[in-house]
Design a protein around this motif. Structure first.
Motif, PDB file in Angstrom:
ATOM      1  N   GLY A 209       0.779  -1.238   0.000  1.00 50.76           N
ATOM      2  CA  GLY A 209       0.000   0.000   0.000  1.00 50.76           C
ATOM      3  C   GLY A 209       0.804   1.277   0.000  1.00 50.76           C
ATOM      4  N   GLN A 211       1.708   4.448  -1.582  1.00 49.79           N
ATOM      5  CA  GLN A 211       0.984   5.165  -2.622  1.00 49.79           C
ATOM      6  C   GLN A 211       1.923   5.924  -3.562  1.00 49.79           C
ATOM      7  OE1 GLN A 211      -2.978   6.871  -1.683  1.00 49.79           O
ATOM      8  NE2 GLN A 211      -2.238   6.861   0.415  1.00 49.79           N
ATOM      9  N   ILE A 213       1.861   8.952  -5.454  1.00 49.06           N
ATOM     10  CA  ILE A 213       1.082  10.187  -5.478  1.00 49.06           C
ATOM     11  C   ILE A 213       1.856  11.249  -6.245  1.00 49.06           C
ATOM     12  CG2 ILE A 213       0.071  12.008  -4.060  1.00 49.06           C
ATOM     13  CD1 ILE A 213      -0.340   9.993  -1.876  1.00 49.06           C
ATOM     14  N   ARG A 238      -3.450  10.135  -7.763  1.00 51.98           N
ATOM     15  CA  ARG A 238      -2.946   8.828  -7.382  1.00 51.98           C
ATOM     16  C   ARG A 238      -2.652   7.989  -8.619  1.00 51.98           C
ATOM     17  NH1 ARG A 238      -5.704   5.304  -5.118  1.00 51.98           N
ATOM     18  NH2 ARG A 238      -4.204   4.444  -3.660  1.00 51.98           N
ATOM     19  N   GLY A 240      -1.858   4.592  -8.230  1.00 53.35           N
ATOM     20  CA  GLY A 240      -1.838   3.230  -7.714  1.00 53.35           C
ATOM     21  C   GLY A 240      -0.943   3.086  -6.498  1.00 53.35           C
ATOM     22  N   THR A 241      -0.728   1.851  -6.112  1.00 53.30           N
ATOM     23  CA  THR A 241       0.089   1.554  -4.942  1.00 53.30           C
ATOM     24  C   THR A 241       1.136   0.503  -5.281  1.00 53.30           C
ATOM     25  OG1 THR A 241      -1.455  -0.167  -4.196  1.00 53.30           O
ATOM     26  CG2 THR A 241      -1.783   2.065  -3.341  1.00 53.30           C
ATOM     27  N   GLU A 261       3.517  -4.344  -8.093  1.00 56.31           N
ATOM     28  CA  GLU A 261       2.168  -3.794  -7.948  1.00 56.31           C
ATOM     29  C   GLU A 261       1.314  -4.664  -7.043  1.00 56.31           C
ATOM     30  OE1 GLU A 261       0.523  -3.259 -11.803  1.00 56.31           O
ATOM     31  OE2 GLU A 261       1.766  -1.508 -12.272  1.00 56.31           O
ATOM     32  N   TRP A 346       3.981   5.530 -11.366  1.00 59.49           N
ATOM     33  CA  TRP A 346       4.262   4.368 -10.530  1.00 59.49           C
ATOM     34  C   TRP A 346       5.697   3.902 -10.753  1.00 59.49           C
ATOM     35  CZ3 TRP A 346       5.965  -0.585 -10.777  1.00 59.49           C
ATOM     36  CH2 TRP A 346       5.698  -1.417  -9.681  1.00 59.49           C
TER      37      TRP A 346
END
Length: 388
Positions: A209, A211, A213, A238, A240-241, A261, A346
């Motif tokens: 989790g 993030q 950002i 965002r 994704g994480t 991911e 990401w």
């Protein structure tokens, strides 16, 4: 022009004057006692009710009441309140017990939607059902009275304090085994020749989790004498994480990391393969890790079967992940390169994480478990000691 009152003069002894001075300067005593101390000292000086009331900021009735109590019962008694209810209490002890028992239930048990009582909702329920439960003295109770009764019984039914149910019957045994491993590692690091080690110990876990950002506007740098901090637009995007899979060598502090991911068995196996290639084939790799499903899945066991006698898994007890030293590594990440991080994508987040771990590996730190004092006797008397 204010005149002196016809009331008698208030004589204050040096000891009482010192006490009143101390009370008047107090920041912890109730304000009413501080004001009354000023009233008595001012009245003793000039005996003017009007001037005393104006100086203290009180009404004349308050000044009269304070002075009359001091003249009748003594200076120190003038600072205190007289009992408000000299008669017998209206609320019976049986009624208070009923209120306490009621507060120990949930509103849901009585047909309400709320999960917790408030003083107001409890008072409303009490007024509604007091008479039919044999307590007519509670038919007009208000929330302040309910609050006082609950306070006297050290009850706060409007608050929740969480606890952790002990679900692992072998918690102490598993904890003992892990702490003894830490003791063994400490002994290895202190005495053994690391080049001749046959067993290395790693601590592995995941930090999911994280993030990715992105800023919607560029950050603004600090400006001397104008803006002390970095300024940042509160809006963000965002992307994704990410899940960080990390392992730390407890002997030299080297960190292994994988950023993905998702966190599945296949990602965990990739981390094991990286660890496997790092060490010589004759070294046994002992791994401390939790009970995540990816660690014990069929896929993971199938991979371990291809490397027989290579890995040894030592699992932490249920709800005992705090025993895993790698958690300190994740804390270090959160305080350093992950703190306030903003990325454009990401992939940039992944690159920044790998870069941060690379910086850690440039100056590795050996993470140690230091609370060994209570384990000395356990270590001396244990059959767990390995041949190093």
């Amino acid at each position: 022009m204010s005149t002196k009152t016809k009331r008698a003069a208030l004589k204050i002894s040096p000891e009482d004057h010192e006490y009143l001075t101390r009370v008047s300067k107090s920041r912890t005593l109730p304000k009413r006692e501080v004001d009354r101390a000023w009233i008595l000292m001012l009245y003793a000086e000039n005996r003017s009710i009007t001037r005393t009331a104006e100086t203290v900021g009180s009404c004349r009735e308050t000044v009269y009441s304070c002075i009359d109590k001091a003249l009748a019962m003594g200076v120190r008694a003038g600072l205190k309140d007289l009992p408000h209810h000299p008669n017998n209490a209206v609320i019976t002890p049986e009624a208070k017990v009923w209120i306490v028992n009621l507060a120990c239930t949930k509103p849901l048990d009585h047909g309400y939607a709320a999960e917790l009582w408030s003083s107001q909702s409890l008072a409303t329920h009490i007024r509604k059902y007091a008479e039919q439960n044999g307590h007519p003295c509670l038919s007009r109770i208000v929330k302040s009275t309910v609050h006082k009764i609950l306070k006297d019984n050290a009850l706060k039914p409007h608050k929740i304090k969480y606890y952790l149910e002990k679900r692992d019957p072998d918690f102490e045994t598993k904890m003992r085994d892990i702490l003894l491993i830490y003791k063994e590692v400490a002994y290895q690091n202190k005495c053994a020749n690391k080049t001749s080690q046959s067993v290395v110990t790693l601590s592995i876990d995941e930090k999911p989790g994280v993030q990715a950002i992105a800023n919607t506007s560029p950050d603004l740098s600090p400006v001397p004498s104008k803006h002390k901090t970095v300024r940042r637009d509160h809006e963000y995007v965002r992307h994704g994480t990410a899940s960080i899979l990390a392992g730390i060598d407890l002997h030299d502090g080297h960190v292994f990391v994988q950023v993905h991911e998702r966190h599945r068995s296949c990602e965990f196996i990739l981390l094991l393969k990286e660890i496997d290639t790092h060490y010589a084939d004759h070294i046994k790799i002992r791994v401390i890790l939790d009970n995540h499903s990816a660690h014990i899945s069929k896929e993971t066991r199938a991979y371990l079967a291809t490397r027989p006698n290579r890995f040894e898994f030592v699992h932490t007890p249920t709800h005992g992940s705090w025993l895993n030293i790698v958690e300190t590594l994740f804390g270090k990440m959160a305080r350093t390169f992950l703190k306030g991080i903003r990325v454009a994508s990401w992939c940039e987040l992944k690159e920044r994480i790998l870069k941060g771990v690379e910086e850690i590996n440039h100056s590795p730190v050996v993470h140690r478990w230091t609370k060994f004092d209570s384990l000395e006797d356990m270590w001396k008397n244990s059959e767990y000691v390995r041949t190093l």
